[in-house]
Every structure is written in structure tokens, then in C-alpha cells.
Motif scaffolding. Structure first.
Motif, PDB file in Angstrom:
ATOM      1  N   ALA A 119       0.830  -1.207   0.000  1.00 40.51           N
ATOM      2  CA  ALA A 119       0.000   0.000   0.000  1.00 40.51           C
ATOM      3  C   ALA A 119       0.867   1.260   0.000  1.00 40.51           C
ATOM      4  O   ALA A 119       0.571   2.227  -0.714  1.00 40.51           O
ATOM      5  CB  ALA A 119      -0.929  -0.002   1.200  1.00 40.51           C
ATOM      6  N   ALA A 120       1.926   1.262   0.792  1.00 42.51           N
ATOM      7  CA  ALA A 120       2.815   2.434   0.857  1.00 42.51           C
ATOM      8  C   ALA A 120       3.459   2.698  -0.502  1.00 42.51           C
ATOM      9  O   ALA A 120       3.577   3.859  -0.923  1.00 42.51           O
ATOM     10  CB  ALA A 120       3.876   2.218   1.923  1.00 42.51           C
ATOM     11  N   VAL A 161      -5.704   1.764  -0.550  1.00 42.96           N
ATOM     12  CA  VAL A 161      -6.517   2.017   0.648  1.00 42.96           C
ATOM     13  C   VAL A 161      -7.008   0.699   1.243  1.00 42.96           C
ATOM     14  O   VAL A 161      -6.928   0.477   2.458  1.00 42.96           O
ATOM     15  CB  VAL A 161      -7.703   2.956   0.321  1.00 42.96           C
ATOM     16  CG1 VAL A 161      -8.712   3.006   1.461  1.00 42.96           C
ATOM     17  CG2 VAL A 161      -7.200   4.353   0.000  1.00 42.96           C
ATOM     18  N   ILE A 162      -7.507  -0.189   0.396  1.00 46.15           N
ATOM     19  CA  ILE A 162      -7.979  -1.495   0.878  1.00 46.15           C
ATOM     20  C   ILE A 162      -6.816  -2.282   1.485  1.00 46.15           C
ATOM     21  O   ILE A 162      -6.966  -2.902   2.545  1.00 46.15           O
ATOM     22  CB  ILE A 162      -8.659  -2.277  -0.265  1.00 46.15           C
ATOM     23  CG1 ILE A 162      -9.966  -1.590  -0.651  1.00 46.15           C
ATOM     24  CG2 ILE A 162      -8.916  -3.721   0.138  1.00 46.15           C
ATOM     25  CD1 ILE A 162     -10.617  -2.142  -1.896  1.00 46.15           C
ATOM     26  N   VAL A 180      -6.762  -3.594   5.395  1.00 45.65           N
ATOM     27  CA  VAL A 180      -6.589  -5.015   5.722  1.00 45.65           C
ATOM     28  C   VAL A 180      -5.267  -5.238   6.456  1.00 45.65           C
ATOM     29  O   VAL A 180      -5.203  -6.009   7.422  1.00 45.65           O
ATOM     30  CB  VAL A 180      -6.673  -5.882   4.442  1.00 45.65           C
ATOM     31  CG1 VAL A 180      -6.344  -7.333   4.740  1.00 45.65           C
ATOM     32  CG2 VAL A 180      -8.059  -5.776   3.829  1.00 45.65           C
ATOM     33  N   GLY A 181      -4.202  -4.548   6.032  1.00 48.89           N
ATOM     34  CA  GLY A 181      -2.916  -4.667   6.713  1.00 48.89           C
ATOM     35  C   GLY A 181      -2.996  -4.197   8.154  1.00 48.89           C
ATOM     36  O   GLY A 181      -2.458  -4.847   9.068  1.00 48.89           O
ATOM     37  N   LEU A 182      -3.681  -3.083   8.395  1.00 42.36           N
ATOM     38  CA  LEU A 182      -3.846  -2.599   9.774  1.00 42.36           C
ATOM     39  C   LEU A 182      -4.715  -3.546  10.602  1.00 42.36           C
ATOM     40  O   LEU A 182      -4.463  -3.749  11.799  1.00 42.36           O
ATOM     41  CB  LEU A 182      -4.433  -1.184   9.771  1.00 42.36           C
ATOM     42  CG  LEU A 182      -3.498  -0.078   9.296  1.00 42.36           C
ATOM     43  CD1 LEU A 182      -4.248   1.245   9.203  1.00 42.36           C
ATOM     44  CD2 LEU A 182      -2.286   0.040  10.202  1.00 42.36           C
ATOM     45  N   ALA A 183      -5.732  -4.133   9.971  1.00 42.20           N
ATOM     46  CA  ALA A 183      -6.562  -5.113  10.684  1.00 42.20           C
ATOM     47  C   ALA A 183      -5.725  -6.321  11.097  1.00 42.20           C
ATOM     48  O   ALA A 183      -5.837  -6.815  12.229  1.00 42.20           O
ATOM     49  CB  ALA A 183      -7.737  -5.546   9.811  1.00 42.20           C
TER      50      ALA A 183
END
Length: 188
Positions: free
Chosen positions: A32-33, A61-62, A66-69
Motif C-alpha cells: 500500500a505504501a 486504501v484497501i 486489511v494490513g492494519l486489521a
């Protein structure tokens, strides 16, 4: 059976769930980054190539969410991380199947290419494996809480057999009486 009650907090499987969720979350955040750093357009269906896969801001963004979750699951750990890994892994599989049908069509708003589909399947398998480790097998050890939940009668018998007999029972009294008798040696 409530999954949150099945594993002790310090069970060795909890670290597998935790590290698996954390690793996969970091991989998604890195992807994502890279997508955000390239300043992509939000719903570009052609997508720019990042790390061999096509992406756009919506996919970044997705991937961030998901990565943060997954990182949140890694922090919480235990059965929550395991269940989260299984659910997210399943969603990755569904995403892969769904995007196979929308490749090269206007409905491909996330800009998926075939490499994204393959990544979705591989990452889904990887995440789900981390979640199912020690929970889904035909040869779970008998000290595994998931085995005990699936075989309650046999688990109760094994637990009773492993427990020492309390003092004062007939078995204990008989054993103590036999041990207290003097041993006769030789003839009289």
C-alpha cells in the motif's frame, strides 16, 4: 464451543497466529505504501505496476485497511488472530476468484492484473494457513484444546485417567495396606 475460550493465553499456537498476522499485515502495508508513494489515480482501471502487480489508490486504501486489521490481530493475538487470519484468507480467495472474471473489463475498479489474482490466491492461502495452524487437522495431539472440544468424552476419560486418585479412596487404601505389610523372607 466459543473459540475465545478454547486456547489458554500462553498456548504456543498463539504465537503462530500472532506472527502470521503481523507478517502478512506488514507485507500488505508495504504494498500500500508503494502504491501511495507513486501518487496513482483513485480508480484507474489500467493501474500502474508496483512490485510486479498493478495497483491504484483504491487498492492501496484497501491494502492499508486489511494490513492494519491484521496488525491489530497480531497485537490482540490468540484466537482472535487465528479467526481473523482465517476470515481474511478466505476473503483473499474470494477476491481472487471475483477478479478473474473482471480482468480487462470496466468493472475492474481496483486495477487487478493476473499477477494480482495470483498474489491474492497465494496470500489468501498463506494467511489462512497461519489461522488454521493447529486447529484443522486429522492428527491433532490430544492435549490440543481443539481436539478436546471435538472429542469431549474421550478427553474426559483421558483427563480422569491422568489424574492421581485422591487419598482415602479404596484404591489408595488398598495400595497403602499392601505396602505396609511386612515382606516375609525364607521358610518358617
Amino acid at each position: 464451543m466459543k473459540l475465545r475460550d478454547e486456547l489458554p493465553v500462553d498456548h504456543h499456537l498463539a504465537s503462530v497466529y500472532r506472527y502470521g498476522a503481523g507478517f502478512c499485515g506488514l507485507v500488505l502495508l508495504a504494498f500500500a505504501a508503494l502504491g501511495f508513494a507513486d501518487a496513482l489515480s483513485p480508480f484507474d482501471t489500467a493501474g500502474d505496476t508496483i512490485a510486479g502487480m498493478t495497483t491504484n489508490v483504491a487498492l492501496s486504501v484497501i491494502s492499508t485497511v486489511v494490513g492494519l486489521a491484521l496488525l491489530g490481530g497480531a497485537v490482540i493475538g490468540g484466537n482472535f488472530a487465528s479467526t481473523l487470519n482465517i476470515v481474511v484468507g478466505g476473503l483473499f480467495f474470494l477476491s481472487g476468484f471475483a477478479h478473474v472474471f473482471v480482468l480487462d473489463r470496466p468493472a475492474n475498479i481496483l486495477g487487478f492484473g493476473m499477477s494480482n489474482v495470483i498474489f491474492s490466491f497465494v496470500m489468501g492461502l498463506f494467511i489462512a494457513t497461519f489461522g488454521m495452524y493447529g486447529r484443522v487437522s486429522s492428527k491433532l495431539s490430544h492435549d490440543n484444546p481443539y481436539w478436546a472440544a471435538r472429542h469431549p468424552e474421550q478427553a474426559a476419560r483421558e483427563k480422569t485417567a491422568a489424574r492421581p486418585a485422591p487419598a482415602g479412596t479404596a484404591e489408595t487404601a488398598g495400595a497403602l495396606t499392601a505396602a505396609a505389610k511386612p515382606v516375609r523372607r525364607g521358610r518358617r
